[in-house]
Structure formats: structure tokens, C-alpha cells
Enzyme design. Structure first.
Site, PDB file in Angstrom:
ATOM      1  N   GLY A  50     -66.727   0.671-154.778  1.00  0.00           N
ATOM      2  CA  GLY A  50     -65.940  -0.490-154.358  1.00  0.00           C
ATOM      3  C   GLY A  50     -64.601  -0.630-155.076  1.00  0.00           C
TER       4      GLY A  50
ATOM      5  N   GLU B 113     -75.607  -2.200-157.874  1.00  0.00           N
ATOM      6  CA  GLU B 113     -75.414  -3.651-157.773  1.00  0.00           C
ATOM      7  C   GLU B 113     -76.733  -4.392-158.033  1.00  0.00           C
ATOM      8  OE1 GLU B 113     -73.547  -3.567-153.946  1.00  0.00           O
ATOM      9  OE2 GLU B 113     -71.768  -2.661-154.841  1.00  0.00           O
TER      10      GLU B 113
ATOM     11  N   SER C  37     -66.461   4.754-153.012  1.00  0.00           N
ATOM     12  CA  SER C  37     -65.128   4.774-152.404  1.00  0.00           C
ATOM     13  C   SER C  37     -64.892   5.969-151.474  1.00  0.00           C
ATOM     14  CB  SER C  37     -64.041   4.696-153.476  1.00  0.00           C
ATOM     15  OG  SER C  37     -64.131   3.478-154.191  1.00  0.00           O
TER      16      SER C  37
ATOM     17  N   ASN D 275     -73.958   1.704-146.039  1.00  0.00           N
ATOM     18  CA  ASN D 275     -74.546   0.572-146.753  1.00  0.00           C
ATOM     19  C   ASN D 275     -73.639  -0.634-146.531  1.00  0.00           C
ATOM     20  OD1 ASN D 275     -75.557  -1.263-148.583  1.00  0.00           O
ATOM     21  ND2 ASN D 275     -74.950  -0.090-150.420  1.00  0.00           N
TER      22      ASN D 275
ATOM     23  N   HIS E  52     -79.832   0.625-156.195  1.00  0.00           N
ATOM     24  CA  HIS E  52     -78.362   0.592-156.130  1.00  0.00           C
ATOM     25  C   HIS E  52     -77.816  -0.087-157.393  1.00  0.00           C
ATOM     26  CE1 HIS E  52     -74.314  -0.423-154.874  1.00  0.00           C
ATOM     27  NE2 HIS E  52     -74.440   0.505-153.941  1.00  0.00           N
TER      28      HIS E  52
ATOM     29  N   GLU F  54     -73.955   7.958-157.520  1.00  0.00           N
ATOM     30  CA  GLU F  54     -72.897   6.968-157.344  1.00  0.00           C
ATOM     31  C   GLU F  54     -72.389   6.525-158.714  1.00  0.00           C
ATOM     32  OE1 GLU F  54     -73.197   4.948-153.254  1.00  0.00           O
ATOM     33  OE2 GLU F  54     -74.371   3.767-154.662  1.00  0.00           O
TER      34      GLU F  54
ATOM     35  N   LYS G 114     -74.135  -3.613-147.300  1.00  0.00           N
ATOM     36  CA  LYS G 114     -74.262  -4.609-148.375  1.00  0.00           C
ATOM     37  C   LYS G 114     -74.442  -6.016-147.773  1.00  0.00           C
ATOM     38  CE  LYS G 114     -71.779  -1.515-151.372  1.00  0.00           C
ATOM     39  NZ  LYS G 114     -70.950  -1.312-152.554  1.00  0.00           N
TER      40      LYS G 114
HETATM   41  P1  PGA Z   1     -68.156   1.881-151.575  1.00  0.00           P
HETATM   42  O1  PGA Z   1     -69.718   1.602-151.902  1.00  0.00           O
HETATM   43  O2  PGA Z   1     -68.123   2.978-150.566  1.00  0.00           O
HETATM   44  O3  PGA Z   1     -67.640   0.575-151.047  1.00  0.00           O
HETATM   45  O4  PGA Z   1     -67.527   2.279-152.864  1.00  0.00           O
HETATM   46  C1  PGA Z   1     -70.604   2.654-152.003  1.00  0.00           C
HETATM   47  C2  PGA Z   1     -71.981   2.124-152.328  1.00  0.00           C
HETATM   48  O5  PGA Z   1     -72.081   1.111-153.032  1.00  0.00           O
HETATM   49  O6  PGA Z   1     -72.995   2.683-151.893  1.00  0.00           O
END
Ligand code: PGA
Length: 251
Positions: free
Chosen positions: A170, A96, A210, A9, A94, A164, A11
Site C-alpha cells: 500500500g 494488516e 504495490s 485482495n 496478512h 509481502e 481489503k
Molecule cells: P497493495 O496490497 O497491492 O495495495 O500494496 C497488497 C496486499 O496487501 O496484499
């Protein structure tokens, strides 16, 4: 047997040129790795170009979001019909999007229905926040998210779920393999209650939050974890290839 899946992803990162360069850097290595579904989820504006680059390879494409209407006066939105021509997968719900764009369970549900209708494979993201985790409410939160996301969906063929935990996204603070395995086992159990044991056993459930080349092995050794949704580390070609490679060795 569930085929593992690793999705990157990206983003809101990479210009069109950077997206093409990143894909070119990992294309050949990724293509060679067998027994893992490899999915790149670049920004919308790069989907067509990357679709051309990966044509004829074993790499698949996914979008990061979709709107639930098929067409019409929805300025700035992208419809499932538009995506169905370009990619196989679409990330839906997601954290976010839930946090910054007010996506509710009802919206997520409508998006999943719309995606499945045109043959797109949704990657449904669920997971608890830090305060919910600390209050011991993980089971309650993911159960509610599952129930609302899957309302009135009788057939989930094509669906993938990504667990998640919001506190791990992140932050560099990944869940432990054991924590993730336990939560995913619980999600699978909930799915078996909703759709039966067979469907639950066939469903792919990923861990996200992460994941890096350094901790991927810990997750892929867990029996319930069928792959990963990778954010930050998917922007580095060598890291992403390494995560996919470790997955193919362990699953
Ligand atoms: P990250 O994001 O690996 O940067 O923690 C994972 C995600 O948001 O799918």
C-alpha cells in the site's frame, strides 16, 4: 510446472453493490485469459453474490480471513466450514491482520490447519517490516514466520505462500523484481528443507506489495515468482485484467 496465480485482495473496500459492479466490469475479460488462476477476494458480505456471478467461469473466489473454530459462541467470526461452501481460497496471516488485530504465528498456524482440514486453499502471507529489512533480517524473519505458521502441518498440498514485504504494501514502493525473486527463492529453499525438494518445486509463491499494471511484467519475468497478491490495483478492473494478462503472456 506451476500454474501462476493472481489474487485480488479488495481489503475493506466495496459495498455489496460496488463489489458486484466491479466483478461485472472484469468478468468477461478475466474469464478469457488462460493458464492463470484468477482469484477475487472481496469482503465476506459479498462472497455469496460474487460466487453466483462467477458461476460457470474460470474465476475463483477467496476470503480475506477465517477463524480457526468450526462453530460455536464466537460472535462476529466466520468459520472455515462456512467458507468451504462459498470459496476455494482464503488469505491467512496478512500483515494488516498481524498489525491491527494482533494475529500471532500461533493463530496463523491454527487458521491454516483449520482451513486445510475443510479443503480451503490458504494463501499464507509472510514478509519483513522496513526496519527488519534495513537491518538485514529478512531471512531470519521469513524463516521464523514459516516455522511458526507451519508448525505440525505435515502436508501442505493446497497451500500458496505470498511474500509481502510490509514496507511495500500500500506504499507505492514495490520491491524490485530481483529483490522479490531472491526472497522467494529463499522461501522455496526453506520449504525444501521442511518438506523436500519436490514439494518446494510444486509450491506456488506469490509476490505482493504495490503491484500494478505498470510493474507487473518486472515481477512475472522472475523465475521464482508464481504470481501476485494485488491490493490497490485489484480495485480497478482494467489494472487487474492487465496484470492477469501480462502474467499469462510471461509465465
Ligand atoms: P497493495 O496490497 O497491492 O495495495 O500494496 C497488497 C496486499 O496487501 O496484499
Amino acid at each position: 510446472m506451476r500454474v501462476p496465480l493472481i489474487a485480488g485482495n479488495w481489503k475493506m473496500n466495496t459495498t455489496l453493490r460496488e463489489a458486484v459492479e466491479l466483478t461485472q466490469k472484469m468478468l468477461r475479460d478475466l474469464d478469457k485469459i488462460k493458464n492463470v488462476d484468477k482469484v477475487l477476494c472481496p469482503p465476506f458480505i459479498s462472497l455469496a453474490a460474487i460466487g453466483e456471478l462467477i458461476k460457470g467461469t474460470s474465476i475463483k473466489l477467496g476470503a480475506q480471513n477465517v477463524y480457526f473454530e468450526e462453530k460455536g459462541a464466537y460472535t462476529g467470526e466466520i468459520s472455515p466450514l462456512m467458507l468451504a461452501d462459498l470459496c476455494d481460497f482464503v488469505i491467512i496471516g496478512h500483515s494488516e491482520r498481524r498489525q491491527y488485530f494482533n494475529e500471532t504465528g500461533e493463530i496463523v498456524n491454527r487458521k491454516i490447519i483449520a482451513a486445510l482440514k475443510v479443503g480451503l486453499k490458504p494463501i499464507l502471507c509472510i514478509g519483513e517490516r522496513l526496519e527488519e529489512n534495513e537491518a538485514g533480517r529478512t531471512e531470519e524473519i521469513v524463516t521464523n514466520q514459516l516455522n511458526s505458521s507451519l508448525t505440525e502441518i505435515s502436508n501442505i498440498t493446497g497451500l500458496t505462500i505470498a511474500y509481502e514485504p510490509v514496507w511495500a504494501i500500500g506504499t507505492g514502493r514495490a520491491a524490485t523484481g530481483r529483490q522479490a525473486n531472491e526472497a522467494i527463492g529463499l522461501i522455496r529453499h526453506k520449504i525444501s528443507k521442511l518438506y523436500g525438494e519436490r514439494v518446494a518445486q510444486d509450491l506456488r509463491i506469490l509476490y505482493g506489495g504495490s503491484v500494478t499494471a505498470d510493474n507487473a511484467t518486472e515481477f512475472m519475468q522472475q523465475p521464482e515468482i508464481d504470481g501476485a497478491l494485488v491490493g490497490g490495483a485489484s480495485l480497478k478492473a482494467d489494472q487487474f485484467v492487465s496484470i492477469v494478462r501480462q502474467t499469462s503472456e510471461l509465465k
